[in-house]
Scaffold this motif. Structure first.
Motif, PDB file in Angstrom:
ATOM      1  N   PHE A 120      40.865  54.330  22.500  1.00 55.94           N
ATOM      2  CA  PHE A 120      42.497  54.215  22.710  1.00 55.94           C
ATOM      3  C   PHE A 120      43.198  54.653  21.436  1.00 55.94           C
ATOM      4  O   PHE A 120      44.149  55.103  21.433  1.00 55.94           O
ATOM      5  CB  PHE A 120      42.593  52.846  23.279  1.00 55.94           C
ATOM      6  N   LEU A 121      42.562  54.245  20.262  1.00 55.70           N
ATOM      7  CA  LEU A 121      43.424  54.689  19.220  1.00 55.70           C
ATOM      8  C   LEU A 121      43.065  55.969  18.397  1.00 55.70           C
ATOM      9  O   LEU A 121      44.004  56.513  17.820  1.00 55.70           O
ATOM     10  CB  LEU A 121      43.101  53.572  18.133  1.00 55.70           C
ATOM     11  N   LEU A 122      42.086  56.445  18.695  1.00 53.81           N
ATOM     12  CA  LEU A 122      41.630  57.710  18.203  1.00 53.81           C
ATOM     13  C   LEU A 122      41.709  59.238  19.047  1.00 53.81           C
ATOM     14  O   LEU A 122      42.209  60.374  18.594  1.00 53.81           O
ATOM     15  CB  LEU A 122      40.454  57.786  17.378  1.00 53.81           C
ATOM     16  N   HIS A 123      40.908  58.843  20.221  1.00 48.72           N
ATOM     17  CA  HIS A 123      40.496  59.843  21.133  1.00 48.72           C
ATOM     18  C   HIS A 123      41.719  60.075  22.357  1.00 48.72           C
ATOM     19  O   HIS A 123      42.035  61.079  22.645  1.00 48.72           O
ATOM     20  CB  HIS A 123      39.202  59.755  21.829  1.00 48.72           C
ATOM     21  N   ALA A 124      42.175  59.038  22.907  1.00 47.74           N
ATOM     22  CA  ALA A 124      43.191  59.078  24.067  1.00 47.74           C
ATOM     23  C   ALA A 124      44.286  59.805  23.528  1.00 47.74           C
ATOM     24  O   ALA A 124      44.782  60.679  24.565  1.00 47.74           O
ATOM     25  CB  ALA A 124      43.237  57.650  24.448  1.00 47.74           C
ATOM     26  N   PRO A 125      44.835  59.714  22.476  1.00 44.06           N
ATOM     27  CA  PRO A 125      46.069  60.587  22.006  1.00 44.06           C
ATOM     28  C   PRO A 125      45.844  62.007  22.439  1.00 44.06           C
ATOM     29  O   PRO A 125      46.911  62.816  22.588  1.00 44.06           O
ATOM     30  CB  PRO A 125      46.222  60.338  20.737  1.00 44.06           C
ATOM     31  N   ASP A 126      44.661  62.690  22.295  1.00 38.98           N
ATOM     32  CA  ASP A 126      44.197  64.128  22.527  1.00 38.98           C
ATOM     33  C   ASP A 126      44.430  64.327  24.014  1.00 38.98           C
ATOM     34  O   ASP A 126      44.957  65.457  24.219  1.00 38.98           O
ATOM     35  CB  ASP A 126      42.793  64.388  22.067  1.00 38.98           C
ATOM     36  N   PHE A 127      43.971  63.308  24.971  1.00 40.03           N
ATOM     37  CA  PHE A 127      44.046  63.677  26.260  1.00 40.03           C
ATOM     38  C   PHE A 127      45.507  63.465  26.679  1.00 40.03           C
ATOM     39  O   PHE A 127      45.995  64.083  27.707  1.00 40.03           O
ATOM     40  CB  PHE A 127      43.127  62.830  26.863  1.00 40.03           C
ATOM     41  N   LEU A 128      46.473  62.475  25.986  1.00 42.57           N
ATOM     42  CA  LEU A 128      47.745  62.258  26.723  1.00 42.57           C
ATOM     43  C   LEU A 128      48.614  63.089  25.854  1.00 42.57           C
ATOM     44  O   LEU A 128      49.892  63.030  26.221  1.00 42.57           O
ATOM     45  CB  LEU A 128      47.860  60.816  26.515  1.00 42.57           C
ATOM     46  N   GLY A 129      48.284  63.790  24.855  1.00 42.05           N
ATOM     47  CA  GLY A 129      49.205  64.729  24.232  1.00 42.05           C
ATOM     48  C   GLY A 129      49.990  64.050  23.234  1.00 42.05           C
ATOM     49  O   GLY A 129      51.379  64.502  23.091  1.00 42.05           O
ATOM     50  N   TYR A 130      49.525  63.036  22.517  1.00 38.67           N
ATOM     51  CA  TYR A 130      50.390  62.298  21.400  1.00 38.67           C
ATOM     52  C   TYR A 130      49.403  62.738  20.354  1.00 38.67           C
ATOM     53  O   TYR A 130      48.341  62.924  20.303  1.00 38.67           O
ATOM     54  CB  TYR A 130      50.351  60.993  21.708  1.00 38.67           C
ATOM     55  N   GLU A 131      50.230  62.469  19.124  1.00 38.32           N
ATOM     56  CA  GLU A 131      49.443  62.862  17.780  1.00 38.32           C
ATOM     57  C   GLU A 131      48.884  61.732  17.175  1.00 38.32           C
ATOM     58  O   GLU A 131      48.207  61.833  16.455  1.00 38.32           O
ATOM     59  CB  GLU A 131      50.600  63.455  16.584  1.00 38.32           C
ATOM     60  N   SER A 132      49.290  60.307  17.713  1.00 41.44           N
ATOM     61  CA  SER A 132      48.595  59.252  17.144  1.00 41.44           C
ATOM     62  C   SER A 132      48.883  58.182  18.187  1.00 41.44           C
ATOM     63  O   SER A 132      49.722  58.105  19.279  1.00 41.44           O
ATOM     64  CB  SER A 132      48.935  58.706  16.026  1.00 41.44           C
ATOM     65  N   VAL A 133      48.295  56.904  18.140  1.00 39.39           N
ATOM     66  CA  VAL A 133      48.473  55.936  18.990  1.00 39.39           C
ATOM     67  C   VAL A 133      49.980  55.345  18.883  1.00 39.39           C
ATOM     68  O   VAL A 133      50.372  54.665  19.698  1.00 39.39           O
ATOM     69  CB  VAL A 133      47.400  54.750  18.682  1.00 39.39           C
ATOM     70  N   VAL A 134      50.435  55.443  17.509  1.00 47.23           N
ATOM     71  CA  VAL A 134      51.800  54.921  17.399  1.00 47.23           C
ATOM     72  C   VAL A 134      52.749  55.712  18.473  1.00 47.23           C
ATOM     73  O   VAL A 134      53.568  54.897  19.164  1.00 47.23           O
ATOM     74  CB  VAL A 134      52.339  55.203  15.982  1.00 47.23           C
ATOM     75  N   GLY A 135      52.767  56.748  18.612  1.00 42.38           N
ATOM     76  CA  GLY A 135      53.524  57.546  19.680  1.00 42.38           C
ATOM     77  C   GLY A 135      53.129  57.119  20.992  1.00 42.38           C
ATOM     78  O   GLY A 135      53.931  56.989  21.912  1.00 42.38           O
TER      79      GLY A 135
END
Lengths: 439, 265
Positions: A120-135
């Protein structure tokens, strides 16, 4: 990170990521394409060497799990477990029940915190199009807060049975220094039960992500046990039919030292890359999952063999749910009145230990002298073993990535590297060569 | 003091295990609120995006152990108004500082097939040996609540409240039975800075000094006590040369015990 690319009209294209983000440690990616040909792929590891295998010499056996924990702040339990098993083997000691099961419990905690961190903090942002979990948290608040609560529950296992989340102090050769009281374990049990629904929701969520195409004929390598999903023991098996005791690891695998990396590259004896980690474990141990989890896998359409490492995020989700269920099961039976450790009498000997770190098999070997002082240490961390496979995956994936716009191509290559949840801090400081190959 | 949500935070890594910066991500209950209070401008382990410096607060994890790191820390100092080192590696050199007593070329040959590929300094040293540091937060790893305290103190413009007394204070407050008095277990608690909550004695083992020497620590008298209880000089040298072994007075005392061992056995 910023990618530097040459003009697309030029026959030579370079994709370069100078500092890989959302991985543990310091690495860089360099890809050079000349015309239609991929001329060079390098995962550079410039994480500084810390020479653990050298500094362990002369240290006492009882310091070994405390020192090796410091190789990695994300998976210290794995280092402690592999080193304890190796030292115990050197001393001719086997830690049986109930401590054996409590070690599995501690390991469940590490798998949960490490896998959820990565998913959730490192990999999911890649799949969902975010640069980080903050976004990502701005749009998926419930998902992120659910993940943080689940990660916290995993960390609670490690902090209750290990003393603290990072670099636990309660692990020793022979077992634990002390065992927590039953009331505290019951509170933990409740916390895990509260988070179990999210762990299942997480599996369904990651299974619904969109995965780039990748189909590799990996040689999967993992531990395998007679009935259980593996953590601390077993035989080392592979999808190509390898089936060896842990002590024979160095006969089947070796490490080579290449100029661009402070981590050594693990390969099979005949020079092939191989894959360790959640996807390898799950492919080789699917029949060791409880029926309830196998049926969940059928429901979400996850079948083995799965040869697309972008789906390692699903394997992490399934293993997280397994670890939550397994921890609940162990805590329901918890008895705090048992002796926390076996008595240990040091003697000279050589011992091997291999356990399943969140990122894959972690092999340790110690040669210990009469007074229990280490004479020689050898450590093979999972990310060093996976490094040739990462480069190999990049070569296979690049033709489809290069059809994308440059920024997107770079992002997909980074995502592919993050499939491995590479722990670069772990991978660096290694390793004595057993067969030397020059590059 | 910066306006809420505007202070730019940077997190840097040098030679380390990642555990101290992971402590930030381990602030599960506070992480999202923290991200609203400060702008996480540079934090490679967590973010792909980088906001350019200068930064208001820089947290540095890790020791300085390569020629590149010795150069990079100077740039880091230049781009941070307030520089905080976090953890044993950054504040003492960490466990890798054991090389400071060894031959690094021999270490390279032991670990690597091609020692010539490896660029490494002869020593691993704390950040403060290279640049001015505004605050040092000890621990292997740091206590994540102390880290939050340091950030909170900066945001509200006050001094961080980090005790420098010994682990014994925390241990007594927790109501532990003294492991040394009751069981004869050697414990570095009397000379180690508080911060962990007397974790090891709470789990019936002796403290091994994750938080480094306490204010006015007197290792010599404690080590004499250990020798009276049957520990040999090499055992004492190993105890002091742990995760903070390169900090004084641990370093000098371990050196004395080592030379006494050579002289007297």
């Amino acid at each position: 990170m910023k990618a530097t690319t040459s003009a697309t009209a030029s026959p030579t294209r370079v994709i370069e990521v100078k500092n890989l983000a959302r991985v543990e440690g310091e690495g860089a990616l360099y890809v050079r394409v000349a015309g239609d040909e991929i001329a060079e792929v390098r995962l550079d590891i410039f994480e500084p060497p810390r020479f653990f295998e050298a500094l362990l010499r002369g240290r006492s056996y009882n310091e070994v799990p405390d020192i090796t924990a410091r190789i990695c702040g994300i998976c210290p339990v794995a280092y402690q477990m592999s080193s304890c098993h190796a030292v115990e083997q050197a001393f001719g000691v086997t830690v049986g029940e109930p401590l054996r099961t409590l070690r599995r419990l501690l390991y469940c905690g590490e798998w949960i915190e490490s896998h959820v961190l990565h998913m959730f903090l490192l990999h999911a942002p890649d799949f969902l199009g975010y640069e980080s979990v903050v976004g990502m948290a701005a749009d998926h608040r419930d998902l992120v807060t659910g993940a943080l609560a689940l990660k916290k529950a995993g960390n609670r296992i490690v902090s209750l049975f290990g003393g603290r989340e990072v670099h636990p102090i309660n692990v020793r050769v022979g077992g634990f220094y002390a065992l927590p009281r039953k009331e505290r374990a019951d509170e933990l049990l409740e916390e895990l039960r509260r988070n179990r629904p999210f762990a299942e929701q997480a599996v369904r969520f990651v299974a619904g992500l969109k995965f780039p195409e990748l189909d590799r004929s990996y040689e999967f390598v993992a531990l395998r046990q007679p009935t259980e999903y593996p953590f601390n023991e077993g035989r080392i098996v592979s999808s190509n039919g390898l089936d060896i005791p842990i002590a024979a690891f160095l006969n089947s695998f070796h490490e080579e030292h290449v100029a661009h990396s402070n981590a050594l590259h693990g390969r099979t004896k005949d020079g092939r890359p191989y894959l360790v980690g959640p996807l390898a474990r799950l492919n080789l141990n699917f029949d060791r999952l409880p029926e309830s989890l196998r049926s969940l896998c059928r429901e979400i359409g996850f079948t083995v063999p799965c040869r697309n490492n972008f789906k390692s995020i699903i394997a992490r989700g399934i293993e997280t749910l397994y670890a939550v269920d397994h921890a609940i099961e162990i805590l329901e039976q918890y008895d705090d009145s048992v002796a926390p450790h076996l008595d240990i009498v040091p003697r000279a000997g050589i011992g091997h230990g291999c356990t399943e770190a969140p990122r894959g098999i972690l092999y340790h070997r110690y040669d210990v002298g009469d007074e229990g002082l280490v004479r020689r240490a050898t450590i093979c961390p999972p990310t060093a073993q996976n490094q040739p496979q990462i480069e190999d995956d990049l070569r296979a994936f690049l033709p489809q990535a290069l059809a994308l716009p440059e920024e997107e191509a770079t992002l997909r290559c980074e995502q592919l590297i993050r499939n491995y949840d590479p722990c670069i801090s772990c991978a660096t400081h290694f390793l004595r060569l057993h067969v030397e190959r020059t590059t | 003091m910066p306006v809420d949500g505007q202070a730019k935070l940077a997190v840097y890594k040098f030679s380390s295990c990642d555990g101290c910066q992971l402590s930030i991500l381990d602030l599960e209950d506070e992480l999202l609120a923290l991200a609203e209070r400060v702008k996480i401008a540079y934090f490679l382990e967590a973010r792909r995006h980088v906001d350019p410096g200068p930064y208001d607060v820089g947290l540095v994890e890790g020791s300085i152990s390569t020629p590149e790191e010795a150069e990079r820390i100077i740039d880091v100092r230049r781009e941070c108004k307030f520089l905080v080192t976090i953890g044993a590696c950054a504040t003492s050199g960490g466990i890798q500082a054991l090389r400071n007593w060894a031959d690094v070329e021999e270490y390279k040959r032991t670990v690597y097939a091609h020692p010539d590929y490896i660029r490494s300094l002869d020593t691993a040293t704390p950040v403060a040996a290279h640049v001015l540091v505004d605050f040092e937060l000890r621990g292997c790893p740091v206590n994540k609540y102390q880290l939050l305290e340091v950030l909170g103190a900066y945001l509200t413009g006050r001094r961080p409240q980090i005790p420098t007394y010994s682990v014994c204070m925390e241990c007594k407050r927790s109501g532990n039975v003294c492991v040394m008095v009751a069981h004869g277990t050697p414990c570095l608690g009397p000379i180690t800075q508080a911060g962990c909550g007397a974790l090891c004695p709470s789990y019936h083992r002796g403290c091994y000094a994750c938080f480094g020497p306490s204010d006015s620590a007197g290792p010599r008298s404690l080590c004499r006590f250990f020798m009276e209880r049957g520990l040999a000089r090499p055992d004492i040298v190993r105890m002091l040369r742990g995760f903070n072994g390169y900090l004084e007075p641990f370093k000098q005392t371990s050196d004395e015990y080592e030379s006494d061992h050579i002289r007297y056995g």
